[in-house]
Design a protein around this motif. Sequence first.
Motif, short mmCIF file in Angstrom:
data_model
loop_
_atom_site.label_atom_id
_atom_site.label_comp_id
_atom_site.label_asym_id
_atom_site.label_seq_id
_atom_site.Cartn_x
_atom_site.Cartn_y
_atom_site.Cartn_z
N HIS A 212 26.32 11.75 -52.03
CA HIS A 212 26.54 12.31 -50.82
C HIS A 212 26.20 11.63 -49.74
O HIS A 212 26.57 11.75 -48.58
CB HIS A 212 25.47 13.31 -50.78
CG HIS A 212 25.81 14.78 -51.57
ND1 HIS A 212 27.06 15.44 -51.22
CD2 HIS A 212 25.63 15.30 -52.74
CE1 HIS A 212 27.41 16.47 -52.23
NE2 HIS A 212 26.21 16.27 -53.10
N SER A 213 25.88 10.26 -49.81
CA SER A 213 25.66 9.44 -48.90
C SER A 213 26.60 8.49 -48.55
O SER A 213 27.07 7.59 -49.27
CB SER A 213 24.20 8.45 -49.19
OG SER A 213 24.47 7.49 -48.43
N LEU A 214 27.43 8.88 -47.54
CA LEU A 214 28.68 8.37 -47.34
C LEU A 214 28.43 6.88 -46.85
O LEU A 214 29.22 5.99 -46.96
CB LEU A 214 29.42 8.98 -46.15
CG LEU A 214 29.91 10.46 -46.41
CD1 LEU A 214 30.60 11.17 -45.18
CD2 LEU A 214 30.78 10.58 -47.65
N TYR A 215 27.21 6.81 -46.17
CA TYR A 215 26.73 5.32 -45.85
C TYR A 215 26.94 4.55 -46.95
O TYR A 215 27.45 3.41 -47.08
CB TYR A 215 25.29 5.36 -45.07
CG TYR A 215 25.09 3.99 -45.08
CD1 TYR A 215 25.66 3.35 -43.94
CD2 TYR A 215 24.11 3.59 -45.58
CE1 TYR A 215 25.07 1.95 -43.47
CE2 TYR A 215 23.68 2.22 -45.45
CZ TYR A 215 23.93 1.52 -44.38
OH TYR A 215 23.61 0.16 -43.93
N VAL B 65 20.14 6.85 -32.86
CA VAL B 65 21.22 5.62 -33.08
C VAL B 65 20.54 4.60 -33.67
O VAL B 65 19.36 4.23 -33.55
CB VAL B 65 21.61 5.00 -31.65
CG1 VAL B 65 22.69 4.08 -31.90
CG2 VAL B 65 22.21 6.19 -31.04
N ALA B 66 21.05 4.08 -34.81
CA ALA B 66 20.59 2.87 -35.56
C ALA B 66 21.64 1.72 -35.80
O ALA B 66 22.82 2.01 -36.21
CB ALA B 66 19.92 3.63 -36.75
N THR C 39 26.43 -1.85 -38.82
CA THR C 39 26.92 -0.41 -38.82
C THR C 39 26.07 0.16 -37.80
O THR C 39 25.12 0.40 -37.87
CB THR C 39 26.92 0.20 -40.27
OG1 THR C 39 27.56 -0.73 -40.97
CG2 THR C 39 27.51 1.46 -40.29
N VAL C 40 27.00 0.81 -37.04
CA VAL C 40 26.02 1.72 -36.06
C VAL C 40 26.04 2.99 -36.44
O VAL C 40 26.91 3.77 -36.52
CB VAL C 40 26.60 1.60 -34.63
CG1 VAL C 40 25.77 2.36 -33.68
CG2 VAL C 40 26.94 0.08 -34.16
N MET C 41 24.88 3.74 -36.77
CA MET C 41 24.85 4.95 -37.34
C MET C 41 24.42 6.07 -36.20
O MET C 41 23.46 5.49 -35.53
CB MET C 41 23.68 5.18 -38.50
CG MET C 41 23.92 3.98 -39.85
SD MET C 41 25.28 4.60 -40.70
CE MET C 41 24.86 6.29 -41.24
N ARG D 182 26.48 10.05 -39.06
CA ARG D 182 27.82 9.54 -39.10
C ARG D 182 27.69 7.99 -38.97
O ARG D 182 26.92 7.67 -37.97
CB ARG D 182 28.79 10.17 -38.70
CG ARG D 182 28.79 10.07 -37.28
CD ARG D 182 30.49 10.36 -36.53
NE ARG D 182 30.94 11.59 -36.35
CZ ARG D 182 31.74 11.82 -35.73
NH1 ARG D 182 32.56 10.81 -35.22
NH2 ARG D 182 32.16 12.90 -35.56
N ALA D 183 28.57 7.21 -39.18
CA ALA D 183 28.71 5.75 -38.86
C ALA D 183 30.02 5.77 -37.86
O ALA D 183 30.86 6.31 -37.86
CB ALA D 183 29.04 4.88 -40.04
N LEU D 184 29.85 4.85 -36.77
CA LEU D 184 30.82 4.61 -35.93
C LEU D 184 32.02 3.97 -36.84
O LEU D 184 32.00 3.29 -37.85
CB LEU D 184 30.41 3.39 -34.97
CG LEU D 184 29.98 3.91 -33.71
CD1 LEU D 184 29.62 2.68 -32.67
CD2 LEU D 184 30.56 4.96 -33.02
#
Lengths: 310, 407
Positions: free
Chosen positions: B207-210, B306-307, B350-352, B367-369
């Motif tokens: 489930h972790s799209l990241y 933002v991460a 990756t900008v989360m 979501r990620a950019l």
Amino acid sequence: MFPKSLSVPVSTGQPEWIVAGRPRTWQSLARLAAWPKVVWSRRELLATSVRRELQARFRGTLLGFAWVLLQPLVQFAIYAFIFTELLGLKLGTGSGVPAGTMGVYMFTGTLVWSSFADAVQRSTGCILEHRTLVQKVRFDAQLLPLQVVLSSLVTFGAGLIAYLTYTGVTSAWQFPGVSLLLWGPLLLGLQLLLTLGLGLGLSALQVLFRDTAPIVGVLLTIWMFLTPVFWIPSDALLPGLEEWLPLVELNPVHHLLYAWRELLMSGQPELVFNGAFYESLRVLSLWAFGAFVTGSLIFFRVERHMADEV
Amino acid sequence: MGAKVWALEAQRLGKAYRVYRSPAARLLEGLTFGLHRGHESKWALQDVNLQIDMGMAFGLCGANGAGKSTLLKVLAGTTSATTGRYRTSGRVASLLELGTGFHLDFSGRENVRMNGILAGHSMRQVNRRMDSIAEFAELGEAFDAPVRTYSTGMGMRLGFAAALGFDPEILILDEVFAVGDMYFQKKCVDRLREFKEDNRTILFCSHSLYDMRQLCDEAMWLDHGEVECVGDSATVTNRYSAWQGAQMDGCAEGGPRPIEWPRIDSARLIRKDRSPARVVQTGDDLELHLRWRNPQGNARPIQLGVAFVRQDQTLCAAAGTHLDGRKLEGQQGEAVLHLPNLALLSGRFTVMLYLFDGEGVFRYEERALEEDLVVEAGTDEVGLIRLEHDWELRSAGDRQRDSEVAA
């Protein structure tokens, strides 16, 4: 870290398709023929799991594996005491009839029957019992009933050793003759096929119908009394039942018992044994192979639904 | 030459579960040899075609009940397909759930041994690998203690070590990044990457799209048992995440009790001159512009996070409105995060983006950019970030002169 494997083997050809759907008859027959191959290639798994099952049964006990031998030894001593010393039951009159007959007769009867019944009852539930394996690991599920049957044969073997020890050390009964060495392994094999066949079929049914196990429990109790475990199928001893007694010939476990007893009791006394040893072997073989083939085919047919149903 | 050999190939694969109305209906169907139909078929998977190349990591995404686990189970061979066919090229190991088939009364070592033998390895092969498995699991003394005494995390370590330990060529994992401490997760990810470099194949669902974007080359999105889209992992996960957003709108319109969750409408990272910031230099001034919506915003304010995460999963920097004592109030708005004098040194990040509830605990959206941020340092500096710094240098003579001055 893990040792890197030398290389990933490069496949030279296309692997076989695994096709969905009910297995075709020839596929089931091929799997039936492949039984020896499966058993041989998974012999380590079988050995380990049988050992594990026995371990689990005696885990935490002080005496551990010694119980496997101790249980039948004590049981035999009790039988000998009750039937020979206390009740003084003798089979037949004649001077050649030894004193301990009834105790030996009862012990051999319960030894064979309880091994058979235990294997059938436990293998009925074995797929459900190992549901986590069936659901999550890919392996030959047909090995599960086999494992149960084998472990019950191990306890049976321990019972045999206890019996041999007892008859060797005491004078309760004469030590079995060389025919045990000759026919024993064959008889063990037939016993394995018969119980395995029943175990395969019933374990598959149990997955589909959960009522199977309690029904098997009830049927086994009835079956036990229909089998000459505690009684002797003799017209002389059971007057009034003459017309029913021939039916006992239809019972495969009767033949199994008869053959084992003939070997263990050296065919004594004549009241019990009527020289039908080879006939019993023949009938038993038919039943054993019939049960094995039928049970396997039922199992192979149900197998693909097992992981979804347990 | 024959056709290409895929690590995993499936054609028109389908799986229906039988649902019986009652045990009696089942018995009746059994006794009539299927003439009396006592069950309904529930299709969990339909018409799935799949070709996975060797050395590839392939991810499955989709909502709960979309058929991800069913597909994995079918391909792992633990459940049978109802239609179609599949084939695998190489030894398959699967970790379909934590603690796969572990016997609680036996020790970790005994369980690993059993797993190996179950998978068809000989006792010798198993024993040869035991040390490296114990080493990877890092359970120490507990390796010889009954599994009953293990924590969830320890069970996961053991399961992972056992699955990876017997040198499979294809690894099938079902949602297994969810547990375990950060340290072990990192270790697993590293190990999976090595595994892939070794030309082995990984198939997993998450489930972790990241995770999926980071680890997978290709991905498949399943919806109600059917393939919605398949392709490179970034495209698939983004489409899936867009669909998830739309799905929530759908709930708001049609559901009896609308769940109007906050969401991010758009987000972009730009330079001061409004040009999109994709490849930037250390020291650049950036701005993150983000439009959000929160239908219940008047009652429930939300928080924005933002991460910046480097490719090796190192969290490099993060900012959150809740951390700075702010919150997003109202039903919609725009947030601008000013990032002057970017301290990040070269790397791909990756900008989360996260929308939290008012307390900064529950994540409404993650979501990620669309595009990773690539930073070029433009100097020879090494490390993760450039610290604000200044040198003050004196030679020994200077110091002597200083002390003379003091005197």
